[in-house]
Design a protein around this motif. Sequence first.
Motif, PDB file in Angstrom:
ATOM      1  N   TYR A  45      -4.704   4.201  -3.533  1.00 47.26           N
ATOM      2  CA  TYR A  45      -3.293   4.306  -3.125  1.00 47.26           C
ATOM      3  C   TYR A  45      -2.593   5.462  -3.853  1.00 47.26           C
ATOM      4  CZ  TYR A  45       1.583   2.960  -2.396  1.00 47.26           C
ATOM      5  OH  TYR A  45       2.920   2.966  -2.069  1.00 47.26           O
ATOM      6  N   PRO A  79       9.010   4.804   4.255  1.00 47.67           N
ATOM      7  CA  PRO A  79       8.592   3.420   3.978  1.00 47.67           C
ATOM      8  C   PRO A  79       7.579   2.881   4.986  1.00 47.67           C
ATOM      9  CG  PRO A  79      10.858   3.499   4.777  1.00 47.67           C
ATOM     10  CD  PRO A  79      10.460   4.895   4.502  1.00 47.67           C
ATOM     11  N   ASP A  81       4.335   4.641   4.303  1.00 49.58           N
ATOM     12  CA  ASP A  81       3.838   4.157   3.013  1.00 49.58           C
ATOM     13  C   ASP A  81       3.165   2.791   3.180  1.00 49.58           C
ATOM     14  OD1 ASP A  81       3.756   4.335   0.003  1.00 49.58           O
ATOM     15  OD2 ASP A  81       4.879   2.459   0.258  1.00 49.58           O
ATOM     16  N   LYS A  82       3.738   1.937   4.035  1.00 43.66           N
ATOM     17  CA  LYS A  82       3.129   0.625   4.294  1.00 43.66           C
ATOM     18  C   LYS A  82       1.781   0.796   4.980  1.00 43.66           C
ATOM     19  CE  LYS A  82       3.255  -3.878   4.314  1.00 43.66           C
ATOM     20  NZ  LYS A  82       3.225  -4.659   3.056  1.00 43.66           N
ATOM     21  N   HIS A 133      -0.647   1.983   2.400  1.00 41.43           N
ATOM     22  CA  HIS A 133      -0.980   0.880   1.505  1.00 41.43           C
ATOM     23  C   HIS A 133      -2.039  -0.021   2.144  1.00 41.43           C
ATOM     24  CE1 HIS A 133      -0.432  -3.062  -0.477  1.00 41.43           C
ATOM     25  NE2 HIS A 133      -0.174  -2.334  -1.552  1.00 41.43           N
ATOM     26  N   THR A 134      -1.879  -0.329   3.435  1.00 40.23           N
ATOM     27  CA  THR A 134      -2.853  -1.154   4.151  1.00 40.23           C
ATOM     28  C   THR A 134      -4.187  -0.430   4.269  1.00 40.23           C
ATOM     29  OG1 THR A 134      -1.044  -2.124   5.433  1.00 40.23           O
ATOM     30  CG2 THR A 134      -3.266  -2.455   6.266  1.00 40.23           C
TER      31      THR A 134
END
Length: 564
Positions: A355, A363, A366-367, A370-371
Amino acid sequence: MLTLGLLFICLLILNLGYRQLNIYHRKTIIGILIYSMIFLSGCLHSTLYKQLLYADYYSFKKHKYLKIRIIDEPEIKPNIILFTALTTKGYGFDSLYGRTNKCLPQSTSGKIRVILKPQPRATLILKYGDELIIPARIAEIEPPGNPSTFDFKSWLAAKNIYHQTFLMQRELVKLSSNTGNQFIAHALQLREKQVALYRKIIKDDNAFAVAATLILGYKSDLNTETLDIYAKTGTIHALSVSGMHVGLIYLVLNWMLSFLDTKRSFKVFKTVLILGLIWGYSLLTGFSPSVLRSAIMISVFIIAKLFAKTTNSYNIIAFAAFCLLLYNPFLIWDIGFQLSFLAVFGLIYLQPKIYGWLSVKNPILDKIWHTTAMSLAAQLATYPLSVYYFHQFPLYFLVSNLFITLPIALIMYLGILILMFRLTGLGALFEWLINFTNRGLDKIAGLPFSGISAIWISKTELMLLYLTLICFTMAMQGFKKKWLFTSLMLFLVFQSLLTYDKTRALQQKTTIRFKLKRNYALAMVKGNTAIIYTDLQPDSKTFKYQVKPALDQHKVYKVIFLKK
């Protein structure tokens, strides 16, 4: 056992004379002794857990009949019922002057696999905890008859099952019911009711099977086609009730009960309530290793949070593994157990590092990143073992895991809401969401170059691949040239072994005779070509699971069929 006792006495003496003998100067020796004692204790525990070594194991004596108790949920298939039972009594006849005198019971132990053929149009209801009398006509579970096929004997041995029996319905006598653990029996009855509710509101068979498997861990109705789709896309973990499911439940419960965070006593009540619900859900889903691991880890995390204590993720993983292996040491051979802990280790250790490769300000993006990092971390940690066991690697696993992230969460929450509040009106939406997910994964699985199949590596190559990954990870963590050089050398050795296997396959000349129940097959292999004399179709299940694995292991790429 003698060595273990001597080690314990030695450590006890050293502890009593810790100051007088200046033992603190010999910490390395003490550590070796302690670890040796723990290792030998584990070996002893594993040996004692093996029921085949018990003196009263049911196969050691000749019995006419056996009294058994069903210890799992019977699996009902077309024209057959499968279940595992625990033997409790053996009955033999005492003969006096050539005449049968009386039936003498003897205590027995050990698990047995029962394969029962019910009578046509006869009603036979078997459940967990039922006691039965059956003929003591047992057979040892045979090893795989064909090369490279699934070793069912070893898989059952890891579950402490070494013998089986084939029965007709008329040969058994049902004695009593509800003799097992009442807690487990109640949970299985409750799950049966929830499965029946899903069956009532979901019309599509595949959607029903996915719903029952994903939320309740009920896998009896799941077909091989659906399993293949999830396996080819690298999303098979979604069909096993695991840490993701328990984690989603915890997040919802923690959010719903956040109003209890005002007082200390309310926090204690909230913790107890959440723990009870999580463990209740774990029991309802069959206590699989992945669920138990998740339940233990989340329980430790919640309790530590209640007492405002810092937690070490690696210690929590080790504690969860220790608890599970203390309960059942044979779980160390369970594929789900191994992959589950490796995936969690990857998420804890690798995910933060992956990450950190990118800094995304948006955002939403970014999610997504992250996944993606989570999927990459779990896949990197588990893919060598997955390749070793399943002989395939999904190339589009990132796409498929991103695709199912939101639908799986919605399916979980919607499915649980339907069960809790009997919202049968949401059944159509629930079914559509499952079918949408299945169709999407089917499309991904059908894409060109969706995966690499027929990958066969040895245990030596598996260890080399993991050592390569570990050294490369250490090199990337600290940008250390020595670790990078070591990983490259190990990777070259790994590639050299693969090249040697392919070269040897080009020179092979062998004949493979397959043992099949209703068909015949004979393969004459020369290089990467095989001529098969068989009555099987290339797309039949028997060919896929009994013949093709051996051809894949021999690196056969061209198959010529000969038939009568």
